[in-house]
Design an enzyme around this catalytic site. Structure first.
Site, mmCIF file in Angstrom:
data_model
loop_
_atom_site.group_PDB
_atom_site.id
_atom_site.type_symbol
_atom_site.label_atom_id
_atom_site.label_comp_id
_atom_site.label_asym_id
_atom_site.label_seq_id
_atom_site.Cartn_x
_atom_site.Cartn_y
_atom_site.Cartn_z
ATOM 1 C CG HIS A 41 -0.097 0.267 2.490
ATOM 2 N ND1 HIS A 41 0.607 -0.746 3.133
ATOM 3 C CD2 HIS A 41 0.177 1.400 3.175
ATOM 4 C CE1 HIS A 41 1.255 -0.234 4.161
ATOM 5 N NE2 HIS A 41 1.013 1.071 4.212
ATOM 6 C CG HIS A 126 7.742 4.891 0.846
ATOM 7 N ND1 HIS A 126 7.499 5.988 1.662
ATOM 8 C CD2 HIS A 126 7.873 3.835 1.686
ATOM 9 C CE1 HIS A 126 7.501 5.602 2.921
ATOM 10 N NE2 HIS A 126 7.711 4.294 2.968
#
Length: 183
Positions: A41, A126
Site C-alpha cells: 500500500h 512510497h
C-alpha cells in the site's frame, strides 16, 4: 486498543508484480521484514492507537470530506531510506503529484482536527518492500545503484479510493480494511 493508518491500496496485478521483485531481491537484501504482497500500500497518514468512539468520529469526518475525484499515480523504480551499504528500508518510489499531495493534506487536516498527531517529516510516498537490515555485512560499494538500474519499470494505476486500515501485528496479512472512502 488497535492501531490504524490511512492508505491507498494498489491493484492485485501490481501487488503480484512487486511481489516478484521482492522474491528476486530477497537473496540480496537481508531484511528482517518483507511486506506481504497482500499488505502492499501507499501510506497517507499513520494514526497510531485509536479508541472505538474516536474511530467512529474519524470515519464520519472522512465521509463528509469533498475530494476532487480519482487520479493516476506512477510507481517508479526502487528507492531506499538509509545508508547505501545498509539501507534500512527498500521501497518502490511513488511520484508525488498534485492530486496525491492534495488528498494527503486533506486527510492530515481532518485527522489533526480530531487530535491525531502527524508526521513531522515531509510526505514521501512510497511502497515498502522490505525493512530492518538483518545481517552484519554491508552491500559492496556501488551495488545499490547497480540494483536500482535493473529495477526501473514505471507502472501506473488509477486511485479511486483510500482506505482506513487496522493493524494486526504478528499476523499475515497484517492489515485489515476497516473502511473505504471513494474519491
Amino acid at each position: 486498543m488497535s492501531h490504524y493508518f490511512l492508505g491507498i491500496e494498489i491493484a492485485d496485478d501490481l501487488k503480484n508484480f512487486y511481489n516478484d521483485w521482492q522474491q528476486e531481491l530477497k537473496p540480496i537484501f537481508p531484511y528482517k521484514s518483507w511486506t506481504d504482497a497482500r499488505d502492499l500500500h501507499i501510506t497517507l497518514s499513520f494514526l497510531g492507537e485509536v479508541h472505538r468512539d474516536h474511530l467512529e468520529k474519524l470515519v464520519k469526518q472522512l465521509e463528509i470530506l469533498q475530494f476532487s475525484g480519482s487520479f493516476t499515480l506512477s510507481l517508479e523504480g526502487l528507492g531506499t531510506f538509509g545508508k547505501s551499504n545498509r539501507p534500512r528500508v527498500l521501497f518502490v518510489d511513488v511520484r508525488l503529484n498534485e492530486e496525491l499531495l492534495q488528498l494527503q493534506q486533506q486527510i492530515v487536516k481532518a485527522t489533526e482536527a480530531l487530535g491525531f498527531e502527524q508526521e513531522k517529516r515531509a510526505y514521501r510516498p512510497h511502497l515498502t518492500l522490505g525493512k530492518k537490515w538483518g545481517k552484519a555485512f554491508d552491500l559492496p560499494e556501488g551495488k545499490l545503484n547497480e540494483i536500482k538500474l535493473r529495477y526501473q519499470q514505471i507502472n501506473q494505476f488509477e486511485v479511486t479510493a483510500f482506505t482506513l486500515y487496522k493493524i494486526h501485528p504478528g499476523h499475515v496479512p497484517s492489515y485489515e480494511k476497516a473502511a473505504v472512502f471513494p474519491l
